[in-house]
Design an enzyme around this catalytic site. Structure first.
Site, PDB file in Angstrom:
ATOM      1  N   VAL A 147       0.831  -1.208   0.000  1.00  0.00           N
ATOM      2  CA  VAL A 147       0.000   0.000   0.000  1.00  0.00           C
ATOM      3  C   VAL A 147       0.861   1.252   0.000  1.00  0.00           C
ATOM      4  CG1 VAL A 147      -1.588   1.371   1.413  1.00  0.00           C
ATOM      5  CG2 VAL A 147      -2.028  -1.057   1.053  1.00  0.00           C
ATOM      6  N   CYS A 148       1.903   1.266   0.821  1.00  0.00           N
ATOM      7  CA  CYS A 148       2.718   2.473   0.997  1.00  0.00           C
ATOM      8  C   CYS A 148       3.270   3.011  -0.321  1.00  0.00           C
ATOM      9  CB  CYS A 148       3.862   2.184   1.964  1.00  0.00           C
ATOM     10  SG  CYS A 148       4.975   3.589   2.202  1.00  0.00           S
ATOM     11  N   ALA A 203      -1.636 -16.271   0.240  1.00  0.00           N
ATOM     12  CA  ALA A 203      -1.183 -17.318   1.145  1.00  0.00           C
ATOM     13  C   ALA A 203      -2.223 -17.632   2.226  1.00  0.00           C
ATOM     14  CB  ALA A 203       0.123 -16.900   1.807  1.00  0.00           C
ATOM     15  N   THR A 245       1.129  -8.485   6.143  1.00  0.00           N
ATOM     16  CA  THR A 245       0.057  -8.299   5.162  1.00  0.00           C
ATOM     17  C   THR A 245      -0.630  -6.937   5.226  1.00  0.00           C
ATOM     18  OG1 THR A 245      -1.343  -9.537   6.707  1.00  0.00           O
ATOM     19  CG2 THR A 245      -0.449 -10.738   4.833  1.00  0.00           C
ATOM     20  N   GLY A 281     -13.341  11.968   8.225  1.00  0.00           N
ATOM     21  CA  GLY A 281     -12.174  11.540   8.982  1.00  0.00           C
ATOM     22  C   GLY A 281     -11.033  12.518   8.818  1.00  0.00           C
ATOM     23  N   GLU A 293     -14.905  15.549  11.090  1.00  0.00           N
ATOM     24  CA  GLU A 293     -14.119  14.802  12.070  1.00  0.00           C
ATOM     25  C   GLU A 293     -14.958  14.531  13.316  1.00  0.00           C
ATOM     26  OE1 GLU A 293     -11.712  12.924  14.556  1.00  0.00           O
ATOM     27  OE2 GLU A 293     -11.298  13.180  12.419  1.00  0.00           O
ATOM     28  N   VAL A 325     -11.405   7.000   7.832  1.00  0.00           N
ATOM     29  CA  VAL A 325     -11.647   6.910   9.279  1.00  0.00           C
ATOM     30  C   VAL A 325     -10.761   5.876   9.972  1.00  0.00           C
ATOM     31  CG1 VAL A 325     -14.028   7.712   9.095  1.00  0.00           C
ATOM     32  CG2 VAL A 325     -13.538   5.267   8.912  1.00  0.00           C
ATOM     33  N   ASP A 374       1.260  -3.195  10.306  1.00  0.00           N
ATOM     34  CA  ASP A 374      -0.113  -2.793  10.628  1.00  0.00           C
ATOM     35  C   ASP A 374      -0.940  -3.896  11.283  1.00  0.00           C
ATOM     36  OD1 ASP A 374       0.697  -0.533   9.334  1.00  0.00           O
ATOM     37  OD2 ASP A 374      -0.920  -0.503   7.853  1.00  0.00           O
ATOM     38  N   HIS A 420      24.844  26.628   8.681  1.00  0.00           N
ATOM     39  CA  HIS A 420      24.097  27.897   8.690  1.00  0.00           C
ATOM     40  C   HIS A 420      24.030  28.473   7.282  1.00  0.00           C
ATOM     41  CE1 HIS A 420      22.568  31.747  10.106  1.00  0.00           C
ATOM     42  NE2 HIS A 420      23.455  32.320   9.299  1.00  0.00           N
TER      43      HIS A 420
END
EC number: 1.8.1.4
Length: 468
Positions: free
Chosen positions: A46-47, A120, A148, A184, A207, A273, A315, A447
């Site tokens: 997904v990422c 799998a 997954t 959301g 929200e 959400v 996740d 700097h």
């Protein structure tokens, strides 16, 4: 090896090729293991495909568009600025996502990781079956790492389809909507809301809690709310989304605030959400793996489940759903399988919102530090006192340090403002290494740079401020 009803033998198998899975596979290979990775949809997860990376691409495009529209403060006047959103999407998909996912495929090949396409299912604690269309194959394994990931939560009254979309749909719109409602206001909703507002959409965020970005401190969120107000984004808090009606060419959203029903019409409604762990169709219960009521996998401090041969990361485990959390846990799990004395420690785990301005936090907040029994003080340096921020015309925000009163040991930090996502890395390193304010103050910072704000904050902690 014999194909068919006989099981093919695997040493370490990784299920899922997202930022947790592919990292686990590569590290396991580096540890001398023979590794295979199973992916049912796309390498990078997904990422890389429909999450972190493409969303940042749209956010960057929105910033470029706004800079082109309005840079008069720098003496730059432009005329005839137009947005070709089809070209924006082409760049996102082919210039960013495809390059990164192609790079991951190359890394897997370089590290001799076998890629198995399919879905799998566990048969027992040392066997799984992979189904790919009409084909199926059984594999035995010594160790498995389950990575997954998760999927968007669909709420009652907002069935995905047509003009009711999830974050994936929001990233792949073919046009910038004139009006967009987002249900959301967490990180995903606020990031994409800001991106589409910058691209020209009229955005409303609904929200359910008292503030958007509820996982961040209130003074940080106020900066985002102020900027959202400038963009014309309407934020409705304490809002309960009730229903979305797809009218064909528009969608009508009904919500309640304090028991009073309200409606808003838009081109699309995007629901963000939360996310649900992808553990319900893996057969983990057949393998004897223990899970929580929410479907999260219970793991120890090495990512190992109650079944010795099966690990879980990312996740699908308790904690924040962050790509870098998954990658971190991936290395721990792979090294644990190799017998390394490693353990998960989240104290240096940052969380970032790529909003306008960016928000980032790592370690303890002041409240969390006190709840943990630490005697702390809080130091805040405004970006208005930073020369680089001034030259960028981006002076909204601050760097805040949470240090112990005795010894000035850094235990937490929050950054709000331009490049907060980058500045937080130095502070995370300091926390991970057990550094104090002296260590940061004595580090020579280039700097002019935004990172000097961390040094200036450290000097305040020591009672020796130069620029405050």
């Amino acid at each position: 090896m014999v194909v068919g009803d006989f099981a093919l033998e695997l040493d370490t198998v990784v299920i899922g090729a997202g930022p947790g899975g592919y990292v686990a596979a590569i590290r396991a290979s580096q540890m001398g293991q023979k590794v295979a990775i199973i992916e049912r949809e796309y390498i990078g997860g997904v990422c890389l495909n429909v999450g972190c990376i493409p969303s940042k691409a749209l956010i960057s495009a929105g910033h470029k568009y706004q800079e082109a529209l309005d840079s008069e403060i720098f003496g730059v006047t432009t005329e005839g600025v137009k947005l070709d959103f089809a070209k924006t999407q082409e760049w996102k998909n082919n210039g960013v996502v495809a390059k990164l996912t192609g790079g991951v495929k190359g890394l897997l090949k370089k590290n001799k990781v076998e890629v198995i396409e399919g879905e799998a299912f566990f048969v027992d604690e040392h066997t799984l079956r992979v189904i790919n269309g009409d084909n199926a194959q059984t594999y035995s394994f010594n160790n498995a790492i389950v990575a997954t990931g998760s999927r968007p939560i669909e709420i009652k009254g907002f069935k995905f389809g047509g003009r009711v979309i999830d974050s994936t749909g929001g990233l792949n719109l073919t046009e910038v909507p004139k009006k967009l409602v987002i249900v959301g206001g967490g990180v995903i909703g606020s990031e994409l809301g800001g991106a589409y507002a910058n691209l020209g959409a009229e955005v409303t965020i609904l929200e359910g809690s008292p503030q958007i970005l509820p996982t961040f401190e209130k003074d940080m969120v106020k900066l985002v709310e102020k900027e959202f107000d400038k963009k014309g984004i309407q934020i409705v808090t304490n809002a309960m989304a009730k229903e979305a009606v797809d009218n064909g060419d528009s969608v009508t959203v009904t919500y309640e605030v304090d028991g009073k029903a309200e409606t808003v019409e838009a081109d699309y409604v995007m629901v963000t959400v939360g996310r649900r762990p992808n553990t319900d169709e893996l057969g983990l219960e057949v393998a004897g793996v223990e899970m929580t009521e929410r479907g999260l996998v219970k793991v120890d401090n090495q990512g190992r489940t109650n079944v010795k041969s099966i690990f879980a990361i990312g996740d699908i485990t308790p904690g924040a759903a962050l790509a870098h959390k998954a990658s971190y846990e991936a290395k721990i799990a792979a090294e644990a399988i190799a017998g390394k004395p490693v353990a998960i420690d989240y104290i240096g785990m940052p969380a970032v919102a790529f909003t306008d301005p960016e928000l980032a936090t790592v370690g303890y907040t002041e409240k969390e530090a006190k709840e943990a029994g630490l005697d702390v003080k809080v130091i805040k340096f405004p970006l208005a006192g930073n020369g680089r921020a001034l030259s960028l015309n981006q002076t909204e925000g601050f760097v805040r340090l949470v240090t112990t009163k005795e010894g000035n040991v850094l235990v937490g930090a929050q950054v709000a403002g331009i490049s907060a996502s980058d500045i937080i890395a130095e502070l995370g390193l300091a926390i991970e290494a057990g550094m104090n304010a002296d260590d940061i103050a004595l580090t020579i910072h280039s700097h002019p740079s935004l990172s000097e704000a961390a040094m200036d904050a450290a000097e305040i902690a020591l009672g020796l401020p130069i620029h405050a």
